[in-house]
Motif scaffolding. Structure first.
Motif, PDB file in Angstrom:
ATOM      1  N   LEU A  27      14.938 -12.793   4.965  1.00 61.00           N
ATOM      2  CA  LEU A  27      16.220 -12.862   5.673  1.00 61.00           C
ATOM      3  C   LEU A  27      16.056 -13.433   7.081  1.00 61.00           C
ATOM      4  CD1 LEU A  27      17.725  -9.472   4.464  1.00 61.00           C
ATOM      5  CD2 LEU A  27      18.567 -11.754   3.871  1.00 61.00           C
ATOM      6  N   HIS A  28      14.974 -13.058   7.762  1.00 63.00           N
ATOM      7  CA  HIS A  28      14.738 -13.637   9.093  1.00 63.00           C
ATOM      8  C   HIS A  28      14.418 -15.127   9.004  1.00 63.00           C
ATOM      9  CE1 HIS A  28      14.495  -9.539  10.838  1.00 63.00           C
ATOM     10  NE2 HIS A  28      14.925 -10.168  11.899  1.00 63.00           N
ATOM     11  N   THR A  29      13.703 -15.527   7.950  1.00 59.68           N
ATOM     12  CA  THR A  29      13.428 -16.954   7.751  1.00 59.68           C
ATOM     13  C   THR A  29      14.735 -17.716   7.578  1.00 59.68           C
ATOM     14  OG1 THR A  29      11.325 -16.425   6.644  1.00 59.68           O
ATOM     15  CG2 THR A  29      12.192 -18.638   6.316  1.00 59.68           C
ATOM     16  N   ALA A  30      15.608 -17.188   6.738  1.00 63.41           N
ATOM     17  CA  ALA A  30      16.893 -17.845   6.469  1.00 63.41           C
ATOM     18  C   ALA A  30      17.739 -17.947   7.744  1.00 63.41           C
ATOM     19  CB  ALA A  30      17.652 -17.078   5.384  1.00 63.41           C
ATOM     20  N   LYS A 184      24.471 -10.305   8.134  1.00 63.52           N
ATOM     21  CA  LYS A 184      24.274 -11.476   9.003  1.00 63.52           C
ATOM     22  C   LYS A 184      24.045 -12.737   8.170  1.00 63.52           C
ATOM     23  CE  LYS A 184      22.505 -11.727  13.636  1.00 63.52           C
ATOM     24  NZ  LYS A 184      21.445 -11.586  14.584  1.00 63.52           N
ATOM     25  N   ALA A 185      23.275 -12.579   7.091  1.00 60.75           N
ATOM     26  CA  ALA A 185      23.016 -13.731   6.209  1.00 60.75           C
ATOM     27  C   ALA A 185      24.322 -14.233   5.595  1.00 60.75           C
ATOM     28  CB  ALA A 185      22.016 -13.334   5.124  1.00 60.75           C
ATOM     29  N   HIS A 186      25.149 -13.316   5.089  1.00 62.88           N
ATOM     30  CA  HIS A 186      26.427 -13.723   4.484  1.00 62.88           C
ATOM     31  C   HIS A 186      27.337 -14.379   5.519  1.00 62.88           C
ATOM     32  CE1 HIS A 186      25.656 -12.147   0.541  1.00 62.88           C
ATOM     33  NE2 HIS A 186      25.438 -10.928   0.987  1.00 62.88           N
ATOM     34  N   ILE A 190      24.664 -18.050   4.138  1.00 66.76           N
ATOM     35  CA  ILE A 190      23.400 -18.097   3.387  1.00 66.76           C
ATOM     36  C   ILE A 190      23.668 -17.475   2.027  1.00 66.76           C
ATOM     37  CG2 ILE A 190      21.058 -17.159   3.285  1.00 66.76           C
ATOM     38  CD1 ILE A 190      21.236 -17.294   6.495  1.00 66.76           C
ATOM     39  N   LEU A 191      23.359 -18.203   0.978  1.00 65.85           N
ATOM     40  CA  LEU A 191      23.637 -17.740  -0.389  1.00 65.85           C
ATOM     41  C   LEU A 191      22.496 -16.841  -0.868  1.00 65.85           C
ATOM     42  CD1 LEU A 191      24.663 -21.261  -1.751  1.00 65.85           C
ATOM     43  CD2 LEU A 191      26.231 -19.429  -1.097  1.00 65.85           C
ATOM     44  N   ILE A 192      22.827 -15.691  -1.449  1.00 63.60           N
ATOM     45  CA  ILE A 192      21.804 -14.784  -1.973  1.00 63.60           C
ATOM     46  C   ILE A 192      22.110 -14.483  -3.428  1.00 63.60           C
ATOM     47  CG2 ILE A 192      20.678 -12.531  -1.729  1.00 63.60           C
ATOM     48  CD1 ILE A 192      21.554 -12.509   1.212  1.00 63.60           C
ATOM     49  N   LEU A 193      21.135 -14.725  -4.294  1.00 63.46           N
ATOM     50  CA  LEU A 193      21.267 -14.407  -5.715  1.00 63.46           C
ATOM     51  C   LEU A 193      20.228 -13.358  -6.094  1.00 63.46           C
ATOM     52  CD1 LEU A 193      21.785 -17.937  -7.319  1.00 63.46           C
ATOM     53  CD2 LEU A 193      23.515 -16.181  -6.917  1.00 63.46           C
ATOM     54  N   ASN A 194      20.688 -12.241  -6.639  1.00 57.03           N
ATOM     55  CA  ASN A 194      19.780 -11.176  -7.057  1.00 57.03           C
ATOM     56  C   ASN A 194      19.443 -11.297  -8.537  1.00 57.03           C
ATOM     57  OD1 ASN A 194      21.380 -10.113  -4.608  1.00 57.03           O
ATOM     58  ND2 ASN A 194      19.635  -8.741  -4.742  1.00 57.03           N
ATOM     59  N   SER A 195      18.458 -10.515  -8.962  1.00 55.72           N
ATOM     60  CA  SER A 195      17.998 -10.498 -10.360  1.00 55.72           C
ATOM     61  C   SER A 195      17.538 -11.881 -10.812  1.00 55.72           C
ATOM     62  CB  SER A 195      19.092  -9.959 -11.290  1.00 55.72           C
ATOM     63  OG  SER A 195      19.485  -8.670 -10.878  1.00 55.72           O
TER      64      SER A 195
END
Length: 370
Positions: A27-30, A184-186, A190-195
């Motif tokens: 998350l910090h990288t993003a 903060k990412a959202h 920043i797109l996050i995909l789980n699973s």
């Protein structure tokens, strides 16, 4: 899985940066990449429903190394390397406080304590004897003496009368921290995909083809922040290390406040909402705990309960409410690995059990490499 036109267009077309792992480092990288590249498409892939390693499973210690840990590190690292490690951990803690704020982190500056079992007399004497030396080498960084002796006021049992106190340590709320980072990412698109488990990747001339358990797509740059799951990427320079934890039910009139270390940091405990959160014991079975499994074992859980009864909460009735484990990334050296692996592939891994302290800084360094 057959993706729709909309899914392909919005999530998997013209991807600039793909980060594998949505923990503290990922998350910090993003977020650091977003600062540098306001219009880039940034995608994070996470194999768990929540971050799978240790980011949401740790004890919430804002710490940088006890006296015994630092002495232990000096056996395998130079003095300069150890000072740099402490410096990096402390700088990382300041960065996460700056990024999220103490109120969000629920930071409680109670300080940290190290206690020593009566059976470890020679080790205790060594730590007390070498404390002035450790204070000397850390003084340029902290501008004052870090460690001092304090009489045990917590009614612990079967330990030496004096604890070693460090006023610079604090507690944080790990859940709050990760929720704030995800928010903060959202907010930063920043797109996050789980699973989504990355099963393979192939470097092409201009980009990387990434294959997960469900999809295949191309990305300009691929960054791994998978820490304890990074053995293959690093030729086994990183090994998984399971950390087992338990938490008690609320204990009336609990008078223990702070972060506490025992046995070179292999055991650690703290108070939280009138409970004791207690973890560690990896040194009882190093081979068995070199695993990515999130099970708990009787050997270690029984030892944690035994120490609760005989050392931490003597003559106090308590019940264990919950048990869990997380996966750290360790290696022969404690310096994190932040490097470019090939033209389009990078990694930021091997937190050495100090992900809360250095995760933010490693994320920043990884983003700066790109």
């Amino acid at each position: 899985m057959q993706l729709s036109y909309w899914e392909i267009k919005n999530w998997f077309t013209n991807v600039d940066y793909t980060i594998v792992g949505s923990g503290i480092v990922g998350l910090h990288t993003a977020l650091a990449l977003r600062e540098r590249f306001p219009l880039a498409k940034i995608l994070i892939l996470e194999k768990g429903v929540l971050p799978q390693g240790a980011s949401t499973k740790n004890a919430g210690f804002a710490c940088f190394g006890s006296v015994s840990e630092i002495l232990d590190d000096l056996k395998t690292h130079t003095e300069e390397e150890v000072i740099q490690l402490v410096q990096k951990r402390y700088a990382g803690l300041q960065l996460i406080r700056k990024n999220l704020g103490d109120a969000v982190l629920d930071l409680k500056p109670y300080g940290g304590y190290e206690l020593f079992l009566k059976e470890d007399e020679s080790f205790y004497n060594e730590c007390v004897q070498k404390m002035p030396f450790i204070n000397d080498i850390l003084k340029p960084l902290f501008k004052t003496e870090v460690f001092s002796k304090e009489v045990d006021r917590f009614n612990f049992d079967n330990i030496f009368e004096y604890l070693i106190f460090n006023p610079f340590e604090a507690q944080i709320d790990t859940g709050n921290m990760m929720q704030a980072l995800l928010r903060k990412a959202h907010e930063n698109n920043i797109l996050i995909l789980n699973s989504q488990t990355v099963t393979s990747f192939q470097e092409l001339n201009d980009n990387v083809e990434v294959v997960t358990n469900e999809i295949s797509f191309k990305t300009n740059k691929l960054l791994f922040t998978t820490n304890g799951f990074a053995a293959q990427l690093t030729n086994n320079q990183v090994k998984p290390a399971r950390a087992q934890v338990l938490i008690t039910k609320p204990i009336p009139n609990l008078d223990i406040k702070g972060t506490f270390h025992l046995d070179k940091g292999y055991y650690y405990f703290r108070n939280i909402n009138d409970r004791i959160l207690f973890g560690g014991g990896r040194n009882l079975d190093f081979d068995g705990e070199t695993t990515t499994s999130h099970d708990t074992t009787e050997l270690i859980q029984n030892r944690l309960e035994e120490l609760l009864k005989t050392v931490i909460l003597p003559n106090i009735n308590f019940e264990v409410e919950h048990r869990w484990s997380g996966t750290m990334g360790i290696g022969a050296h404690k310096k994190p690995i932040v490097e470019q692996l090939s033209n389009h592939v990078y990694c930021g891994v091997r937190m050495g059990g100090m992900g809360v302290a250095i995760g933010s800084l490693v994320g920043q360094e990884l983003a700066d490499l790109v």
